[in-house]
Design an enzyme around this catalytic site. Structure first.
Site, PDB file in Angstrom:
ATOM      1  N   ASP A  13      33.125  46.915  62.780  1.00  0.00           N
ATOM      2  CA  ASP A  13      34.688  47.346  63.060  1.00  0.00           C
ATOM      3  C   ASP A  13      35.270  46.670  64.252  1.00  0.00           C
ATOM      4  O   ASP A  13      36.403  47.320  64.901  1.00  0.00           O
ATOM      5  CB  ASP A  13      35.081  48.713  62.895  1.00  0.00           C
ATOM      6  CG  ASP A  13      34.367  49.350  61.558  1.00  0.00           C
ATOM      7  OD1 ASP A  13      34.494  48.806  60.543  1.00  0.00           O
ATOM      8  OD2 ASP A  13      33.536  50.114  61.798  1.00  0.00           O
ATOM      9  N   HIS A  41      37.107  43.395  55.895  1.00  0.00           N
ATOM     10  CA  HIS A  41      38.092  43.122  56.850  1.00  0.00           C
ATOM     11  C   HIS A  41      39.420  42.520  56.105  1.00  0.00           C
ATOM     12  O   HIS A  41      39.491  42.203  55.068  1.00  0.00           O
ATOM     13  CB  HIS A  41      37.919  41.914  57.824  1.00  0.00           C
ATOM     14  CG  HIS A  41      37.171  40.767  57.300  1.00  0.00           C
ATOM     15  ND1 HIS A  41      35.805  40.626  57.336  1.00  0.00           N
ATOM     16  CD2 HIS A  41      37.537  39.776  57.008  1.00  0.00           C
ATOM     17  CE1 HIS A  41      35.562  39.506  56.878  1.00  0.00           C
ATOM     18  NE2 HIS A  41      36.756  39.001  56.579  1.00  0.00           N
TER      19      HIS A  41
END
Length: 432
Positions: A13, A41
């Site tokens: 992340d 993503h």
């Protein structure tokens, strides 16, 4: 000109999506080399958002070849669903722009079920890992156990039944032990038959394809998933993913030699986040932690799970720099720190009364290690949208320089918003 490997230097992340999108515009081929559809993503191109979990980022750009390497575990249903979702957004995914390794392992429904059964049992006993329940780990287990069904097996219906029998001998024994109903041979055959016709046209011998294109001078971008601290060997075991996430896996997971990798770009968030269980020395449960989570929109792309937030941990990133051979980092989300009076950076830990400069591999020691901080002055000015060093406050520049010094790697790119053009380029990885 060189090839570029993008890896996360923390617990995932870190903002890899934006950086990979930025780089993929200049690459000829984008390769996924590990993981599955357990991490995702969002790419924003011409104002349109595309959410990807399994497909390489290059697939949304015309003229690019996207490749899923042998190191990836592939859920064929998730693959086809992602292809169909992109088609609804006007992006055509065909064998012309997507190739899949013939020797990549398939994730089946029995893997997803086993993942969920184990997590439920672990939740009751307090030993939960916090997986996404998508079957990633069980599929890798079958790969290592030499009983996996691979993409190429979909094309060989004569030998497939015997392979399914071997797989079920293992899984049905597990299911009996867990008190679950057995799975029939026909159910798995039907599942595989239902996807074979659509998946097989994408199949290719990836090591050969990449070697051929490399010799022609193609620019290759290797797109990692998750982060170094989730690596099965180098991460905070057992709270890790089921694959190697470090840069070396780009070679093993695609069939290319390590000499082909080139520039190693570590994507690094200006603070630290983690999803799921496991140690997190700099975690903040206070108002600042909540501030980082809200300002940084820290929720998982795939699961929607809230991320844990904390100060930047230079000791951990320094370890990632070593484990990956990182050439330079892309420092992301600097703008999230705007407005804080002071900032802390972890430079090491105390353990049993001693100061150490790295996080030990021992689970017990990781849980006991306490962070040692240095404190820097914050800045009140906005860094959002900055595209040059001149746009940054002096204290923000000082923070970046301190990070570079502590981790032992330079900043190659600096991201100041989710917008792809809000990026300060220091070093072009493709030209290094």
């Amino acid at each position: 000109m060189t090839n570029v490997v993008v890896v996360g230097s923390q617990w995932g992340d870190e903002g890899k999506g934006k950086i990979v999108d930025w780089l993929s515009e200049r690459a000829d081929i984008v390769v996924r080399f590990q993981g599955g559809h357990n991490a995702g993503h969002t790419l924003v191109i011409d104002g349109v958002s595309y959410k990807l979990s399994l497909l390489p980022s290059g697939v949304v750009r015309p003229g690019k070849l996207a490749v899923i390497g042998n190191g990836v575990v592939i859920d064929p249903h998730a693959l086809l669903a992602e292809i169909d979702k992109l088609a609804a957004q006007g992006v055509k995914v065909t064998p012309e722009n997507l190739r899949i390794a013939d020797n990549a392992t398939l994730i089946l429904s029995l893997h997803r079920e086993l993942d969920g059964i184990r997590e439920d049992a672990a939740s009751n006993s307090g030993t939960k890992i916090g997986t996404t329940r998508r079957g990633i780990g069980p599929a890798y287990e079958d790969k290592v156990g030499r009983r996996a069904i691979r993409v190429m097996d979909l094309a060989d219906l004569d030998t497939l039944p015997a392979k399914v029998d071997r797989l079920l001998t293992h899984h049905n024994a597990l299911r009996r032990g867990l008190g679950e109903a057995e799975i029939s041979h026909q159910a798995i055959m039907d599942e595989l038959s239902s996807v074979a016709e659509r998946v097989l046209p994408f199949m290719d011998t990836i090591w050969l394809l990449l070697d051929r294109e490399r010799r022609k001078g193609a620019r290759i971008l290797f797109e990692g998933a998750q982060g170094t601290l989730l690596d099965i060997d180098h991460g905070t075991y057992p709270f890790v993913t089921s694959s190697n996430t470090v840069a070396g896996q780009a070679a093993a997971g695609s069939g290319m030699g390590p000499g082909s990798l080139g520039y190693i770009l570590g994507i690094t968030k200006a603070y630290t986040t983690r999803v799921g269980e496991g140690p997190f020395p700099t975690e903040l449960d206070d108002e600042i932690g909540r501030f980082l989570g809200e300002r940084g929109h820290e929720f998982g792309t795939v699961t929607g799970r809230k991320r844990r937030c904390g100060w930047f941990d230079a000791a951990l990133v320094r370890q990632s720099v070593a484990a990956n051979g990182i050439t330079g980092i892309a420092l992301t989300k600097l703008d999230v720190l705007d407005g804080l009076d002071e900032l802390k950076i972890c430079v090491g830990y105390t353990l049993d009364g001693q100061q150490i400069d790295h996080l030990p591999a021992s689970q017990a020691q990781q849980a006991s290690a306490k962070p040692v901080y240095i404190t820097l002055e914050g800045w009140k000015e906005s860094t959002v949208g900055a595209r040059s060093w001149a746009d940054l406050p002096a204290q923000a520049i000082k923070y970046v320089r301190q990070v570079e010094e502590l981790i032992g790697a330079p900043v190659a790119l600096l991201s100041t918003s989710p917008e792809r053009d809000d990026t300060i380029l220091v070093t072009d990885p493709f030209e290094d």
